[in-house]
Design a protein around this motif. Structure first.
Motif, PDB file in Angstrom:
ATOM      1  N   ASN A 216      20.035 -13.091  21.067  1.00  0.00           N
ATOM      2  CA  ASN A 216      19.627 -11.702  21.295  1.00  0.00           C
ATOM      3  C   ASN A 216      19.937 -11.258  22.727  1.00  0.00           C
ATOM      4  O   ASN A 216      19.058 -10.965  23.526  1.00  0.00           O
ATOM      5  N   TRP A 217      21.219 -11.230  23.068  1.00  0.00           N
ATOM      6  CA  TRP A 217      21.603 -10.904  24.437  1.00  0.00           C
ATOM      7  C   TRP A 217      21.186  -9.487  24.809  1.00  0.00           C
ATOM      8  O   TRP A 217      21.109  -8.593  23.978  1.00  0.00           O
ATOM      9  N   ARG A 218      20.897  -9.329  26.077  1.00  0.00           N
ATOM     10  CA  ARG A 218      20.563  -8.045  26.670  1.00  0.00           C
ATOM     11  C   ARG A 218      21.337  -7.912  27.976  1.00  0.00           C
ATOM     12  O   ARG A 218      21.583  -8.897  28.660  1.00  0.00           O
ATOM     13  N   ALA A 219      21.685  -6.701  28.340  1.00  0.00           N
ATOM     14  CA  ALA A 219      22.339  -6.442  29.618  1.00  0.00           C
ATOM     15  C   ALA A 219      21.840  -5.106  30.151  1.00  0.00           C
ATOM     16  O   ALA A 219      21.793  -4.111  29.423  1.00  0.00           O
ATOM     17  N   PHE A 220      21.477  -5.102  31.421  1.00  0.00           N
ATOM     18  CA  PHE A 220      20.982  -3.879  32.060  1.00  0.00           C
ATOM     19  C   PHE A 220      22.064  -3.289  32.945  1.00  0.00           C
ATOM     20  O   PHE A 220      22.719  -3.996  33.715  1.00  0.00           O
ATOM     21  N   VAL A 221      22.249  -1.986  32.839  1.00  0.00           N
ATOM     22  CA  VAL A 221      23.204  -1.251  33.670  1.00  0.00           C
ATOM     23  C   VAL A 221      22.424  -0.182  34.425  1.00  0.00           C
ATOM     24  O   VAL A 221      21.800   0.689  33.815  1.00  0.00           O
ATOM     25  N   GLY A 222      22.468  -0.271  35.754  1.00  0.00           N
ATOM     26  CA  GLY A 222      21.688   0.657  36.582  1.00  0.00           C
ATOM     27  C   GLY A 222      22.435   1.944  36.871  1.00  0.00           C
ATOM     28  O   GLY A 222      22.844   2.207  38.012  1.00  0.00           O
ATOM     29  N   PHE A 223      22.613   2.766  35.856  1.00  0.00           N
ATOM     30  CA  PHE A 223      23.310   4.042  36.030  1.00  0.00           C
ATOM     31  C   PHE A 223      22.624   4.880  37.112  1.00  0.00           C
ATOM     32  O   PHE A 223      21.386   4.923  37.183  1.00  0.00           O
ATOM     33  N   GLN A 224      23.431   5.571  37.931  1.00  0.00           N
ATOM     34  CA  GLN A 224      22.866   6.296  39.075  1.00  0.00           C
ATOM     35  C   GLN A 224      23.490   7.664  39.317  1.00  0.00           C
ATOM     36  O   GLN A 224      23.164   8.317  40.313  1.00  0.00           O
ATOM     37  N   HIS A 225      24.373   8.121  38.439  1.00  0.00           N
ATOM     38  CA  HIS A 225      25.066   9.387  38.665  1.00  0.00           C
ATOM     39  C   HIS A 225      24.730  10.402  37.568  1.00  0.00           C
ATOM     40  O   HIS A 225      25.618  11.102  37.069  1.00  0.00           O
ATOM     41  N   ARG A 226      23.475  10.457  37.180  1.00  0.00           N
ATOM     42  CA  ARG A 226      23.003  11.374  36.130  1.00  0.00           C
ATOM     43  C   ARG A 226      23.786  11.190  34.835  1.00  0.00           C
ATOM     44  O   ARG A 226      24.072  12.150  34.112  1.00  0.00           O
ATOM     45  N   GLU A 227      24.124   9.935  34.532  1.00  0.00           N
ATOM     46  CA  GLU A 227      24.919   9.651  33.348  1.00  0.00           C
ATOM     47  C   GLU A 227      24.185   9.963  32.048  1.00  0.00           C
ATOM     48  O   GLU A 227      22.973   9.745  31.942  1.00  0.00           O
ATOM     49  N   MET A 228      24.947  10.445  31.086  1.00  0.00           N
ATOM     50  CA  MET A 228      24.509  10.556  29.699  1.00  0.00           C
ATOM     51  C   MET A 228      25.415   9.644  28.880  1.00  0.00           C
ATOM     52  O   MET A 228      26.626   9.829  28.856  1.00  0.00           O
ATOM     53  N   LEU A 229      24.822   8.660  28.238  1.00  0.00           N
ATOM     54  CA  LEU A 229      25.600   7.724  27.432  1.00  0.00           C
ATOM     55  C   LEU A 229      25.811   8.321  26.048  1.00  0.00           C
ATOM     56  O   LEU A 229      24.853   8.697  25.366  1.00  0.00           O
ATOM     57  N   VAL A 230      27.086   8.402  25.631  1.00  0.00           N
ATOM     58  CA  VAL A 230      27.437   9.052  24.364  1.00  0.00           C
ATOM     59  C   VAL A 230      27.860   8.035  23.311  1.00  0.00           C
ATOM     60  O   VAL A 230      27.493   8.156  22.139  1.00  0.00           O
ATOM     61  N   GLN A 231      28.624   7.029  23.711  1.00  0.00           N
ATOM     62  CA  GLN A 231      29.093   6.012  22.773  1.00  0.00           C
ATOM     63  C   GLN A 231      28.911   4.627  23.383  1.00  0.00           C
ATOM     64  O   GLN A 231      29.135   4.435  24.576  1.00  0.00           O
ATOM     65  N   ALA A 232      28.524   3.677  22.524  1.00  0.00           N
ATOM     66  CA  ALA A 232      28.413   2.275  22.942  1.00  0.00           C
ATOM     67  C   ALA A 232      28.631   1.387  21.721  1.00  0.00           C
ATOM     68  O   ALA A 232      27.727   0.650  21.313  1.00  0.00           O
ATOM     69  N   PRO A 233      29.811   1.446  21.109  1.00  0.00           N
ATOM     70  CA  PRO A 233      30.035   0.628  19.905  1.00  0.00           C
ATOM     71  C   PRO A 233      29.881  -0.852  20.206  1.00  0.00           C
ATOM     72  O   PRO A 233      30.408  -1.357  21.198  1.00  0.00           O
ATOM     73  N   GLY A 234      29.139  -1.529  19.335  1.00  0.00           N
ATOM     74  CA  GLY A 234      28.881  -2.947  19.538  1.00  0.00           C
ATOM     75  C   GLY A 234      27.570  -3.219  20.241  1.00  0.00           C
ATOM     76  O   GLY A 234      27.222  -4.379  20.472  1.00  0.00           O
ATOM     77  N   ALA A 235      26.829  -2.157  20.582  1.00  0.00           N
ATOM     78  CA  ALA A 235      25.542  -2.335  21.257  1.00  0.00           C
ATOM     79  C   ALA A 235      24.611  -1.195  20.884  1.00  0.00           C
ATOM     80  O   ALA A 235      25.047  -0.116  20.450  1.00  0.00           O
ATOM     81  N   LEU A 236      23.329  -1.430  21.078  1.00  0.00           N
ATOM     82  CA  LEU A 236      22.285  -0.435  20.879  1.00  0.00           C
ATOM     83  C   LEU A 236      21.427  -0.391  22.130  1.00  0.00           C
ATOM     84  O   LEU A 236      21.390  -1.347  22.906  1.00  0.00           O
ATOM     85  N   LEU A 237      20.745   0.708  22.337  1.00  0.00           N
ATOM     86  CA  LEU A 237      19.782   0.757  23.429  1.00  0.00           C
ATOM     87  C   LEU A 237      18.560  -0.061  23.042  1.00  0.00           C
ATOM     88  O   LEU A 237      17.997   0.108  21.950  1.00  0.00           O
ATOM     89  N   ALA A 238      18.145  -0.954  23.933  1.00  0.00           N
ATOM     90  CA  ALA A 238      17.063  -1.881  23.610  1.00  0.00           C
ATOM     91  C   ALA A 238      15.741  -1.178  23.371  1.00  0.00           C
ATOM     92  O   ALA A 238      14.860  -1.722  22.692  1.00  0.00           O
ATOM     93  N   ASP A 239      15.564   0.036  23.917  1.00  0.00           N
ATOM     94  CA  ASP A 239      14.302   0.745  23.717  1.00  0.00           C
ATOM     95  C   ASP A 239      14.293   1.582  22.448  1.00  0.00           C
ATOM     96  O   ASP A 239      13.336   2.307  22.185  1.00  0.00           O
ATOM     97  N   GLY A 240      15.366   1.487  21.632  1.00  0.00           N
ATOM     98  CA  GLY A 240      15.381   2.172  20.346  1.00  0.00           C
ATOM     99  C   GLY A 240      15.812   3.622  20.393  1.00  0.00           C
ATOM    100  O   GLY A 240      15.809   4.294  19.358  1.00  0.00           O
ATOM    101  N   GLU A 241      16.216   4.140  21.537  1.00  0.00           N
ATOM    102  CA  GLU A 241      16.654   5.538  21.624  1.00  0.00           C
ATOM    103  C   GLU A 241      18.016   5.713  20.950  1.00  0.00           C
ATOM    104  O   GLU A 241      18.853   4.800  20.944  1.00  0.00           O
ATOM    105  N   ASN A 242      18.231   6.894  20.398  1.00  0.00           N
ATOM    106  CA  ASN A 242      19.508   7.210  19.772  1.00  0.00           C
ATOM    107  C   ASN A 242      20.446   7.857  20.787  1.00  0.00           C
ATOM    108  O   ASN A 242      20.005   8.555  21.709  1.00  0.00           O
ATOM    109  N   LEU A 243      21.742   7.621  20.604  1.00  0.00           N
ATOM    110  CA  LEU A 243      22.744   8.258  21.441  1.00  0.00           C
ATOM    111  C   LEU A 243      23.088   9.633  20.873  1.00  0.00           C
ATOM    112  O   LEU A 243      23.026   9.827  19.659  1.00  0.00           O
TER     113      LEU A 243
END
Length: 656
Positions: A86-113
């Motif tokens: 159950n790998w996890r990876a954290f990315v510390g986005f800092q430029h007001r990013e909005m993530l639109v696509q992440a094929p092969g991964a899900l947000l660990a907190d259950g939020e939808n893209l």
């Protein structure tokens, strides 16, 4: 001849030039990752690389507000001895990013893209490749030991290389070094493990169940080529948590649809998603009008109690309670809920062994749920044999925790009714004639305020009251507050503060403070027209409960390492909490006595005698910002017989 030769040479030169341009472009499309096979990292190696940045509309003159499309790649390579579950990876986005696509991964907190992921950053979880095997047991098969997630999103103001602030690997058992920057476009991180030899995966194929405030288990109990039966179990594991009417949603990941359910129902059928999708293409002669739900994001609700014994849709243990989940401290049986569903799959997943759970679970706005983790198959007693256990084929667990917003956020004047508090607390004491009321707009202020919006101040502090005024409706209470302020030479505002607008208010009153003991009274007031059956309340007093002696007129139980007193009504007594009429709230009271000899140094009137947290029916109650001020008055040594007589007088006054 010479002319033809020159033309051929120019054609060859142009071809080489075009090939060089294409090769340069192709190289730019690939992340500048270090060759993992040559790395000295003995664990998990992470790379985050920017692949492409492009300006997108709207085109603005303010460079800081200009949006850009970014494409990046996150690569994880297992170069260690152990399998990563159950790998996890954290990315510390800092430029007001909005993530639109992440094929092969899900947000660990259950939020939808799509979802905004800055400045807090985002933790990604693998799906469908949840694990990273080690190289020895896979003969170096990089498709099993590593994974690359190609991210697409929007950021603001950075034209060149919008790198995150940091990356990390939040998986237990790994120690990460410092993040290294490779050139202008790549971050690298090595996280080492303690193991120094190959850890065989054959004996460690399941994740350990994670504790949480609420857990959801998705178990496949019967499987066929193109469909399966699953059972969903919901367990409320928070001693102070409560959900009245759960609404469970998730997101199918492989085109599945729900054909039938028992113990619950989906609110939305939406058969067009089946007809126009992979399901309709594969099941050409299928009558989708009989399907329970084709929605990729179904909303599932519990059935009412009268359907529990329905042989067609009921007969599931722990089903059919209208979505009520009580804490186990109140009723262990009502802390669980369950239902079953019959699921159809679509190509290419038509295999008895190809089983995957849905993702992105949500059950209540106050809770945040993680992604499913494969656990050991759940076992349950066989209804036909009390000594036999039946095992599921596969089980996944989703762990949900109450968010900080759900626990502690001071809602104040927000307009979203769903996030408002439902209760508030006032403080009073025998040593001060003024009571500290509930905060202004504790449960929100909107058009339904007791006073019209122009006639009350939503931001001013609530006014002190005489204690008896706490029992009055707010429209009568405000006059008493103004009169009390004039009598005590306190400032009188030109516009009175608004009401707390809470359907339930709770008063904590310090009744007495002796040398060797003290007493308090808890009063519950229900101003709402809705009855409150099966209620509970909890009061946190971190320094006082080691000296708890007795609770009168309510059941009181210490929980949470003896820092919290849990209250329930006595049989045939809880109905007193139901509102009588618009001027007379439902009311219940309890008196609590304490022995100071077990809590030396306790300062009751200085703050130790007042709650730091109050919960009613699973809802955090708003607390006042202050406590009644002591003027140094305290009764000296008094025989404990006098204390008992005082308690008797308090109780008699209540019953009269």
């Amino acid at each position: 001849m010479a002319k033809n030769r020159d033309e051929r040479l120019r054609w060859i030169g142009s071809s080489f030039f075009l090939v060089a341009i294409w090769a340069s472009w192709a190289a730019a499309q690939q992340p500048a990752f270090e060759d993992a096979s040559n790395s000295t990292c003995r664990g998990v190696l992470l790379h985050y690389s920017i692949r492409r940045v492009a300006k997108i509309s709207p085109f603005l003159t303010d460079a800081a507000q200009q949006p850009y499309r970014f494409e990046s790649a996150l690569q994880l390579s297992n170069l260690g001895f152990s399998e990563v579950k159950n790998w996890r990876a954290f990315v510390g986005f800092q430029h007001r990013e909005m993530l639109v696509q992440a094929p092969g991964a899900l947000l660990a907190d259950g939020e939808n893209l799509p979802v905004t992921v800055a400045p807090a950053g985002a933790t990604l979880a693998g799906f469908p490749q949840t694990d990273l095997l080690n190289a020895v047991e896979t003969a170096g098969d990089t498709t099993k030991t590593s994974v690359t997630i190609n991210l697409v999103g929007t950021e603001y103001g950075v034209e060149d290389f919008p790198l995150p602030a940091n990356i990390s690997f939040p998986v237990p058992g790994y120690t990460c070094g410092s993040v290294q920057k490779l050139g202008n476009d790549t971050l690298q991180l090595c996280c080492t493990e303690n193991a120094t030899a190959i850890n065989s995966t054959s004996t460690d194929q399941f994740a350990l169940p994670e504790p949480g405030d609420l857990t959801i288990t998705y178990s496949v109990i019967q499987t066929f080529t193109d469909n399966y039966w699953a059972e969903v179990d919901i367990s409320n594991d928070n001693p102070l948590g409560r959900i009245d009417g759960w609404n469970l949603t998730w997101e199918w990941q492989q085109g599945e649809f729900i054909f039938q359910m028992r113990g619950a129902q989906a609110l939305d059928q939406d058969q067009t998603e089946c007809l126009s999708g992979p399901a309709g293409a594969h099941y050409k002669d299928f009558d989708f009008s009989t399907v329970m739900s084709c929605n990729r994001h179904p909303t599932i609700v519990d059935l009412p109690p009268e359907r529990a014994n329905d042989t067609r849709v009921g007969m599931i243990p722990s089903c059919c309670r209208s979505g009520l989940l009580l804490p186990a401290t109140m009723d262990p049986k009502l802390s669980k809920s369950a239902f079953q569903l019959f699921v159809y799959k679509v190509p290419p997943n038509l295999d008895r062994d190809t089983l995957a759970p849905p993702a992105n679970f949500k059950i209540d706005p106050r809770y945040s749920c993680g992604q499913p983790q494969l656990i050991a198959p759940v076992e349950k007693p066989d209804p036909s044999s009390p000594t036999r256990m039946i095992s599921a084929i596969k089980s996944w667990q989703v762990t949900c925790n109450m968010t900080r917003n759900g626990r502690l956020e001071q809602v104040g004047q927000v307009e979203n009714l769903e996030t408002r508090r439902k209760c508030c607390v006032s403080f009073s004491g025998f040593y001060n004639s003024s009571a500290v009321p509930c905060p202004t707009c504790a449960c929100g202020c909107s058009a339904n305020s007791t006073l019209p919006r122009p006639s009350c101040d939503t931001s001013s502090q609530a006014m002190l009251l005489p204690s008896y005024a706490l029992l009055l409706p707010f429209q009568d209470r405000i006059g008493k507050a103004l009169e009390w302020a004039r009598m005590n030479r306190k400032p009188v505002p030109s516009v009175a503060p608004c009401s707390d607008n809470c359907p339930v208010s709770i008063n904590w009153h310090v009744v007495s403070d002796f040398t060797d003991g003290w007493t308090a009274r808890l009063s519950l007031l229900n101003w709402d027209e809705t009855a409150v059956p099966e209620w509970f309340a909890a009061v946190e007093l971190r320094n006082a409960f080691p000296g708890l002696e007795r609770v009168y007129t309510l059941n009181g139980t210490l929980i949470n390492d003896n820092t919290t007193l849990y209250f329930q009504g006595l049989p045939n007594y809880s109905d007193y909490l139901n509102r009588i009429d618009k001027n007379n709230p439902g009311k219940l009271q309890a008196v609590i006595s304490f022995d100071k000899r077990k809590t030396p140094g306790i300062n009751v009137t200085g703050g130790d005698g007042f709650p730091t947290r109050v919960v009613f029916n699973g809802e955090e109650c708003a607390l006042p910002d202050a406590i009644p001020i002591s003027h140094g008055y305290r009764l000296r040594a008094v025989p404990r017989l006098v204390v008992s007589l005082l308690l008797a007088a308090v109780l008699a006054a209540f019953w009269l």
